[in-house]
Design an enzyme around this catalytic site. Structure first.
Site, PDB file in Angstrom:
ATOM      1  N   GLU A   5       1.720   9.493  19.590  1.00 45.99           N
ATOM      2  CA  GLU A   5       0.931   8.285  19.336  1.00 45.99           C
ATOM      3  C   GLU A   5       1.780   7.039  19.567  1.00 45.99           C
ATOM      4  OE1 GLU A   5      -1.182   6.736  15.331  1.00 45.99           O
ATOM      5  OE2 GLU A   5      -1.808   8.738  15.994  1.00 45.99           O
TER       6      GLU A   5
ATOM      7  N   TYR B 166      -9.319  -3.957   7.814  1.00 45.32           N
ATOM      8  CA  TYR B 166      -8.987  -2.541   7.869  1.00 45.32           C
ATOM      9  C   TYR B 166      -9.690  -1.848   6.711  1.00 45.32           C
ATOM     10  CZ  TYR B 166      -6.625   1.881   8.013  1.00 45.32           C
ATOM     11  OH  TYR B 166      -6.378   3.224   8.095  1.00 45.32           O
TER      12      TYR B 166
ATOM     13  N   ARG C 184       7.643   6.993  -5.380  1.00 47.19           N
ATOM     14  CA  ARG C 184       7.383   7.864  -6.524  1.00 47.19           C
ATOM     15  C   ARG C 184       8.683   8.438  -7.060  1.00 47.19           C
ATOM     16  NH1 ARG C 184       2.550  10.861  -3.306  1.00 47.19           N
ATOM     17  NH2 ARG C 184       1.007   9.196  -3.458  1.00 47.19           N
TER      18      ARG C 184
ATOM     19  N   ARG D   7      -4.285  -4.226  17.195  1.00 42.94           N
ATOM     20  CA  ARG D   7      -3.411  -3.220  17.767  1.00 42.94           C
ATOM     21  C   ARG D   7      -4.274  -2.051  18.223  1.00 42.94           C
ATOM     22  NH1 ARG D   7       1.363  -4.485  19.380  1.00 42.94           N
ATOM     23  NH2 ARG D   7       2.407  -2.570  18.674  1.00 42.94           N
TER      24      ARG D   7
ATOM     25  N   ARG E  43       4.476   8.589  15.902  1.00 41.73           N
ATOM     26  CA  ARG E  43       4.310   9.872  15.231  1.00 41.73           C
ATOM     27  C   ARG E  43       3.741  10.905  16.197  1.00 41.73           C
ATOM     28  NH1 ARG E  43      -0.841   8.812  11.086  1.00 41.73           N
ATOM     29  NH2 ARG E  43      -2.395   8.296  12.661  1.00 41.73           N
TER      30      ARG E  43
ATOM     31  N   ASP F 133     -10.763   2.004   5.000  1.00 43.69           N
ATOM     32  CA  ASP F 133     -10.770   3.452   4.972  1.00 43.69           C
ATOM     33  C   ASP F 133     -12.211   3.943   5.063  1.00 43.69           C
ATOM     34  OD1 ASP F 133      -8.025   3.930   4.836  1.00 43.69           O
ATOM     35  OD2 ASP F 133      -7.980   3.642   2.662  1.00 43.69           O
TER      36      ASP F 133
ATOM     37  N   ARG G  70       0.819  -1.210   0.000  1.00 43.17           N
ATOM     38  CA  ARG G  70       0.000   0.000   0.000  1.00 43.17           C
ATOM     39  C   ARG G  70       0.857   1.265   0.000  1.00 43.17           C
ATOM     40  NH1 ARG G  70      -3.003  -2.877   4.189  1.00 43.17           N
ATOM     41  NH2 ARG G  70      -2.030  -1.554   5.742  1.00 43.17           N
TER      42      ARG G  70
END
Length: 384
Positions: A301, A349, A178, A250, A280, A351, A174
């Site tokens: 986090e 999971y 680039r 998690r 993060r 979105d 995922r």
């Protein structure tokens, strides 16, 4: 079509969208949620001290290529343009993610053009790995050891609590690399944030005379007998009282702190090294760049194993969990009058845009099957 009494467990996106669709079709909908608020994990609220709109359970950024879903959410809340541009601190420098041409040139101290960078990264890659099976093999094959150790190894170990050698390669697929200077984390056509937060959006979805909301209220398996059909977006294993053991998740802990001014200059700063215990820092006022605030609210986090009293975030889905999941799927398929939906109900999971798409499809299937007097399946989107 006869009016039915529908129970929905969970006032998050799945429950809200299904509830709205069925209420608009003339059914009576009762929505239960153990929490004292709606909107599930995308719940937002204004911080009393700073006025910042805070993503209480961590940041949620809306992105999709699904035009119908984009139009749907904008029906209930105006979305403002927002691009997610993530930074990461590694080896005493700040880099852009996903790995892009700027990241590559900065990290290696070069000025490569796109074609040169492709050739250079291919030289770094371990081409002896022809069929990557683990997260680590996937990274070594496509970006090489240096980029892997700087940006992926430590972060992944903290996020998942295990070695990247024990995780499937699919997790890393995922994350793009680039060979241009595009640092937009997502590549979807529609991206944005609700102007006044997700909770106000969900409140608009739930605003219908045939929807009753019962907060701070649990729902037991025996309660399904009081309704013509139940849509369950709670934990699949929890519905069956963990008869086959607990599925692995998690969870996240947030260390909240405030700052006068701008703490880090961006919404998300990752920390890839294991010497830093958190994954993060998120600075929430940057998720609403059209607003101006002197003060700031930040979250450090931390990821860890989910316990019985914790909020589950990410399904682990390793071999052990998939074996358990198959047993729970069999139990669910044997039930009558209930469908399992959403991230927890299907142990996947998802979105936000996918959650809404599946909720719309689920409601429409129910209405179609009800009209035909046919049985609604336990899963529209099977977990396995």
């Amino acid at each position: 079509m006869s009016r039915q009494k529908i129970a929905i467990v969970g006032a998050g996106l799945s429950g809200a969208v299904i509830g709205r669709e069925l209420a608009e079709a003339g059914h009576e909908v009762v929505i239960f949620d153990r929490r004292d608020h709606i909107a599930g994990n995308c719940h937002t609220e204004r911080d009393a001290e700073t006025g910042v709109m805070v993503h209480v359970y961590g940041p949620h950024i809306f992105h999709t290529d699904d035009a119908e879903v984009w139009d749907y959410v904008n029906r209930f809340q105006a979305f403002k343009p927002y691009k997610n541009r993530v930074k990461t601190t590694s080896r005493d420098q700040v880099f852009s993610l996903p790995v892009n041409l700027h990241t590559i040139n900065q990290f290696f101290g070069k000025t490569l053009r796109p074609d040169e960078a492709k050739a250079f990264i291919e030289e770094q890659a371990d081409t002896s790995i022809t069929d990557p099976q683990t997260f680590e093999e996937q990274a070594l094959r496509f970006v090489g050891r240096d980029l892997y150790e700087a940006f992926f190894e430590g972060y992944t170990q903290k996020q998942w609590g295990c070695s990247p050698r024990d995780l499937p390669a699919s997790i890393l697929k995922r994350l793009p690399v680039r060979f241009n200077y595009d640092d937009d984390y997502f590549f979807h056509k529609f991206q944005g944030m609700p102007e006044n937060g997700y909770t106000e959006m969900v409140d608009g979805i739930l605003d219908h005379p045939d929807i009753t909301i019962r907060l701070k209220t649990g729902f037991d398996r025996k309660d399904t007998g009081n309704y013509d059909h139940t849509f369950y977006s709670g934990a699949l294993d929890g519905y069956f009282d963990y008869a086959k053991g607990r599925l692995g998740y998690r969870t996240l802990d947030f260390e909240r702190f405030t700052y006068e001014g701008d703490y880090q200059g961006c919404a998300v700063m990752n920390y890839g090294e294991t010497s830093v215990p958190y994954t993060r820092i998120t600075e929430h006022k940057h998720f609403s760049p059209w607003e101006k605030h002197d003060g700031s609210v930040c979250y450090r986090e931390y990821a860890r194993e989910c316990g019985p009293d914790d909020t589950p975030y990410y399904p682990i889905r390793l071999v052990k969990e998939k074996e358990q999941l198959a047993e729970y799927v069999a139990l669910a398929n044997a039930e009558e009058g209930i469908s399992f939906v959403g991230r927890l109900g299907t142990y996947r999971y998802l979105d936000m845009d996918v959650t809404i798409r599946e909720a719309l499809d689920t409601a429409r299937l129910f209405l179609d099957l009800h009209d035909k007097q046919e049985r609604m399946p336990a899963f529209l989107n099977p977990p396995l």
